[in-house]
Design a protein around this motif. Structure first.
Motif, PDB file in Angstrom:
ATOM      1  N   PHE A 506      -9.301   6.085  -2.269  1.00 53.82           N
ATOM      2  CA  PHE A 506      -8.263   5.138  -2.692  1.00 53.82           C
ATOM      3  C   PHE A 506      -7.121   5.898  -3.357  1.00 53.82           C
ATOM      4  O   PHE A 506      -5.945   5.677  -3.084  1.00 53.82           O
ATOM      5  CB  PHE A 506      -8.882   4.125  -3.672  1.00 53.82           C
ATOM      6  N   GLY A 507      -7.502   6.851  -4.225  1.00 59.38           N
ATOM      7  CA  GLY A 507      -6.502   7.678  -4.910  1.00 59.38           C
ATOM      8  C   GLY A 507      -5.680   8.482  -3.919  1.00 59.38           C
ATOM      9  O   GLY A 507      -4.451   8.602  -4.052  1.00 59.38           O
ATOM     10  N   ARG A 508      -6.336   8.979  -2.902  1.00 56.59           N
ATOM     11  CA  ARG A 508      -5.614   9.776  -1.891  1.00 56.59           C
ATOM     12  C   ARG A 508      -4.614   8.901  -1.128  1.00 56.59           C
ATOM     13  O   ARG A 508      -3.481   9.305  -0.869  1.00 56.59           O
ATOM     14  CB  ARG A 508      -6.606  10.422  -0.925  1.00 56.59           C
ATOM     15  N   SER A 509      -5.009   7.663  -0.821  1.00 58.74           N
ATOM     16  CA  SER A 509      -4.059   6.819  -0.055  1.00 58.74           C
ATOM     17  C   SER A 509      -2.851   6.489  -0.933  1.00 58.74           C
ATOM     18  O   SER A 509      -1.723   6.456  -0.457  1.00 58.74           O
ATOM     19  CB  SER A 509      -4.746   5.547   0.433  1.00 58.74           C
ATOM     20  N   LYS A 510      -3.086   6.320  -2.260  1.00 55.85           N
ATOM     21  CA  LYS A 510      -1.947   6.079  -3.163  1.00 55.85           C
ATOM     22  C   LYS A 510      -1.052   7.312  -3.206  1.00 55.85           C
ATOM     23  O   LYS A 510       0.174   7.233  -3.122  1.00 55.85           O
ATOM     24  CB  LYS A 510      -2.463   5.730  -4.561  1.00 55.85           C
ATOM     25  N   ARG A 511      -1.689   8.455  -3.261  1.00 54.89           N
ATOM     26  CA  ARG A 511      -0.936   9.716  -3.304  1.00 54.89           C
ATOM     27  C   ARG A 511      -0.084   9.851  -2.043  1.00 54.89           C
ATOM     28  O   ARG A 511       1.098  10.194  -2.084  1.00 54.89           O
ATOM     29  CB  ARG A 511      -1.932  10.879  -3.408  1.00 54.89           C
ATOM     30  N   GLN A 512      -0.692   9.522  -0.901  1.00 51.93           N
ATOM     31  CA  GLN A 512       0.013   9.601   0.386  1.00 51.93           C
ATOM     32  C   GLN A 512       1.245   8.690   0.362  1.00 51.93           C
ATOM     33  O   GLN A 512       2.340   9.095   0.761  1.00 51.93           O
ATOM     34  CB  GLN A 512      -0.942   9.159   1.497  1.00 51.93           C
TER      35      GLN A 512
END
Ligand SMILES: CCc1ccc([C@H](C)CC(=O)N[C@@H]2O[C@H](CO)[C@@H](O)[C@H](O)[C@H]2O)cc1
Length: 803
Positions: A506-512
């Motif tokens: 989830f954090g990675r998709s926000k980062r993306q």
């Protein structure tokens, strides 16, 4: 959704490639070697559009064949944005498009980026209309949207020395591939002129006439099983008004004046979103939209029915605020004057057809047209309104001071809309309560049950599947597909809030999403932002009740704190603002300048610029929102309680995993109920407390004397720290803060500051933050516009889905 009309199978890449090349060659007239991005976009749009036509024809034909009731959504605004990617997604073509474009070394994103936004709206009301059209099509609700085909939508905004400058928007400068011109669908609309009585009947002979000519855009539902029509009217001179004699006499301007007047009716969108300017052209635009639409509705009805009294069984008209409220008198006029229906019967029939949605309590936004102007532009309608007024007074019996539709030489369009509708709704639970209690208490008493609440919603197709593909994919990979049309299924994500692996993903998709946004911002606006900072966003129209001022004053306080103690371990934060001010709204424009002035100082302060940035990209609109909202960590919904009818940006942020800092206002109340109070940063006075505080004389000074922090902020502004070249620039703003502060910025400052420090603490614990963000996403299902439309269909329109 019953899978009655199966969508046609998606084309194979080979088939779609062939269709694309055929349009490039024969529709656009270019070879792949020579084609520009613009050419590819037009060709691609046509190749995608081709797949919209069959479901469109099927829906239209089935509605006729099954004699289904139709919904007509009348709105002066449709804030559509771009259509290419949205239509491709709803037709299940996104993957094949990405693949085929890839074969030509093109990315869908770069091709789609060239499409101008259809910015035919100001803000919330216009965007809601666009979300509702898409949901009605997805739900298989037979419906038409009726609006105006403005040549110029909402103005383009840019900044000069921090000040907002407006320039005309020009979406029709290039070909619009989504537009199906319907020259055969045209209606005369009359204005002004005189009335004459003849055998007890009134004859209205308009002084001037303009032709309304239709332009249709297919609105495809998700899955491509159904498609409805958005019909936009363009104003055309009814006859060849060009005065050749005058031209030959050399007076060109005079020669084309009558024609110009005709065209001005759909020339430009009025950029006010809270003040009713009372301009004749605006009233003429509203009548032009309404009359053309009502004539088209009656023509379609009478093509299949004889008995006009049965109209409510087959026609539901929803008035998007009071802007099309003249629809009541116009329908009554046509039934009485042209179809010989008795007045009272006509009123009853019309009331059964009409529904009215109220979107604001702001007194200055409630439309009141002067009797003089109404008599000049619409003399017959004024007569009808005066008769309705008399009947309404009678309805109130011996009430000492009866509510009037016409009073102080003004026609109240809100009271008129209420009196001629069978259902009236507010747009959030709190707002509807205030509409009943404060706006229409007498009407509510006279017509118990007429007021219902339908809390706003947003389409998850554009605002999650399109805008945030990485999160959408993560959701589908986790709970499977189907949530796109059944958003309550997001609840299945709840258990994953405690799953470290999911939290990471989830954090990675926000980062993306943050990197996608910062990349665009740097390239498009030259604004560099650190993607690992807390993205704190407030994007919406500029208005004092939305309190962008509270936000920027807090930002100054935060800057001052960092300067006082740079080593205190501050979490890097980026303050992102976006939004336009109505051109004549000076205080709003001053607040824009203050935000840009503060940005200038803070961003260039070497002591703090690694810990605090302020970004204000110009020309906020639908397409920027689609990039910005998925990238946000914190959503600012900080209006003075009781003043934001609902808000819809608040829903978009929470659905994309941002946490909300907000007041108990509009739909914030329901968002907090659904996501859980522990997953929402609440602050501020409640609606009741706001009323009490306003009643206390000197409340502003009292609040200021209680806040050293805020006084230090105002002191810095007064000293010209942010306007060294113009020390007194904000004197008016400071004076209002000390002596009136109607929007209670000072009274809510300390509690806002307290909530902001809770935000910082929480953000310092990534697992806790992610967990709260995931629970926000999981619990936002209720705020789908599909749920709102389902409620309109059952509670107001009494319409069944055709799917
Ligand atoms: C006559 C000028 C004018 C033009 C537009 C308006 C709109 C009603 C303003 C508007 O957009 N209201 C917003 O509507 C949203 C959709 O329901 C709500 O979510 C917002 O809270 C409300 O401010 C008022 C007055």
């Amino acid at each position: 959704l019953r899978d009655a009309a199966a969508a046609q199978p998606a084309p194979t890449p080979a088939q779609f490639r062939q269709a694309l090349l055929r349009h490039l060659q024969y529709t656009v007239g270019k070879s792949p070697q020579k084609a520009s991005l613009f050419d590819w976009r037009i060709a691609l749009s046509h190749a995608v559009r081709d797949h919209a036509v069959d479901p469109w024809f099927n829906a239209t034909r089935r509605t006729w064949d099954e004699d289904r009731k139709r919904v007509y959504y009348l709105s002066m605004e449709f804030l559509i944005g771009r259509l290419l990617e949205d239509q491709a997604i709803n037709l299940g073509l996104r993957e094949v498009v990405v693949q085929v474009l890839g074969e030509f070394g093109l990315s869908f994103a770069e091709v789609a980026e060239g499409e101008p936004d259809a910015a035919l709206g100001n803000g919330g009301l216009g965007r809601l209309a666009a979300c509702y059209l898409e949901s009605m099509a997805t739900m298989g609700c037979p419906a038409y949207g009726y609006g105006l085909r403005y040549e110029h939508g909402l103005f383009r905004q840019h900044f000069e020395n921090g000040r907002q400058i407006e320039t005309p928007e020009n979406w029709l400068a290039t070909d619009n591939p989504w537009d199906f011109t319907r020259p055969e669908v045209a209606y005369p609309v009359g204005f002004g002129g005189a009335l004459a009585e003849h055998n007890g009947a009134w004859i209205w002979s308009p002084g001037s006439q303009v032709l309304a000519s239709a332009h249709d855009t297919p609105v495809v539902g998700y899955g491509g099983k159904w498609a409805n029509t958005l019909r936009l009217w363009a104003a055309m001179p009814s006859a060849d008004l060009f005065d050749l004699n005058r031209f030959n006499a050399g007076d060109f301007a005079a020669a084309s004046e009558p024609e110009a007047l005709a065209r001005s009716l759909s020339r430009v969108l009025y950029p006010n979103d809270t003040t009713d300017g009372g301009k004749e052209l605006r009233l003429s635009q509203e009548y032009f939209l309404t009359s053309a639409s009502v004539q088209d509705i009656l023509r379609r009805y009478l093509a299949a029915h004889q008995d006009l009294l049965k109209l409510p069984e087959f026609v539901a008209i929803q008035m998007n605020d009071t802007h099309p409220a003249i629809a009541g008198p116009e329908l009554i006029r046509l039934l009485v004057d042209e179809h010989g229906v008795n007045f009272d019967t006509a009123v009853q029939t019309v009331t059964g057809v009409l529904g009215y949605t109220n979107h604001t309590l702001l007194p200055e936004a409630l439309e009141r047209w002067s009797v003089g102007l109404m008599r000049k532009v619409l003399p017959r309608h004024l007569q009808i309104i005066e008769t309705l007024d008399t009947q309404f007074i009678q309805l109130q019996g011996s009430a000492p001071d009866p509510v009037r539709l016409v009073s102080n030489d003004q026609v109240s369009m809100g009271d008129l809309a209420f009196a001629t509708s069978h259902k009236v709704n507010g747009v959030s639970a709190l707002h509807t309560e205030l509409v009943s209690k404060d706006l229409f208490p007498v009407h509510n008493e006279l017509h118990p049950g007429r007021i219902v609440n339908i809390t706003n919603g947003i389409t998850p197709r554009r605002w999650l599947k399109l805008a945030n593909p990485s999160l959408a994919t993560l959701i589908t990979d986790t709970i499977g597909a189907g949530w796109e049309t059944d958003l309550e299924r997001l609840r299945e994500l709840e258990p994953y809030a405690d799953d470290p692996a999911f939290r990471d993903a989830f954090g990675r998709s926000k980062r993306q999403a943050k990197e996608h946004f910062t990349g665009w911002l740097a390239q498009e606006h030259g604004i560099e932002l650190p993607a690992d900072a807390l993205f704190d966003a407030q994007v919406k129209r500029l208005h004092e009740y939305k309190r962008q001022l509270l936000n920027i004053l807090w930002t100054i306080a935060h800057w001052q704190r960092i300067k006082r103690d740079p080593q205190a371990g501050w979490a890097p934060r980026v303050k992102i603002f976006g939004g336009k001010a109505a051109p004549s709204y000076h205080m709003a424009k001053l607040i824009i300048q203050l935000i840009n002035d503060v940005a200038n100082v803070v961003n260039n302060d070497p002591e703090t610029s690694h810990l605090l940035r302020v970004a204000y990209p110009p020309n906020y609109g639908v397409s920027m929102a689609e990039k910005l909202i998925p990238a946000a960590d914190l959503s600012e919904q900080i209006s003075t309680a009781g003043m934001e009818a609902s808000g819809t940006g608040n829903m978009k942020f929470a659905l994309n995993g941002a946490l909300t800092i907000g007041t108990l206002d509009g739909a914030n109340v329901e968002i907090r109920e659904h996501v859980g109070a522990e997953n929402f940063f609440l602050f501020g006075l409640t609606t009741e407390q706001v009323a009490e505080r306003r009643a206390q004389p000197g409340h502003a000074r009292t609040a200021l004397e209680a806040s050293q922090t805020l006084r230090d902020v105002l002191q810095a502004i007064a000293e010209g720290v942010f306007s060294p070249d113009d020390r007194h620039r904000y004197d008016g703003l400071l004076d209002a803060m000390w002596n009136s502060d109607w929007f209670l910025v000072a009274s809510d400052f300390e509690d806002y500051d307290r909530a902001q420090s809770e935000v910082a603490d929480c953000y310092g614990d990534p697992d806790r933050w992610q967990r709260m963000a995931i629970l926000n996403v999981a619990r936002m299902g209720y705020f789908s516009s599909d749920r709102s439309i389902r409620e309109y269909m059952s509670q107001i329109w009494n319409v069944e889905s055709a799917l």
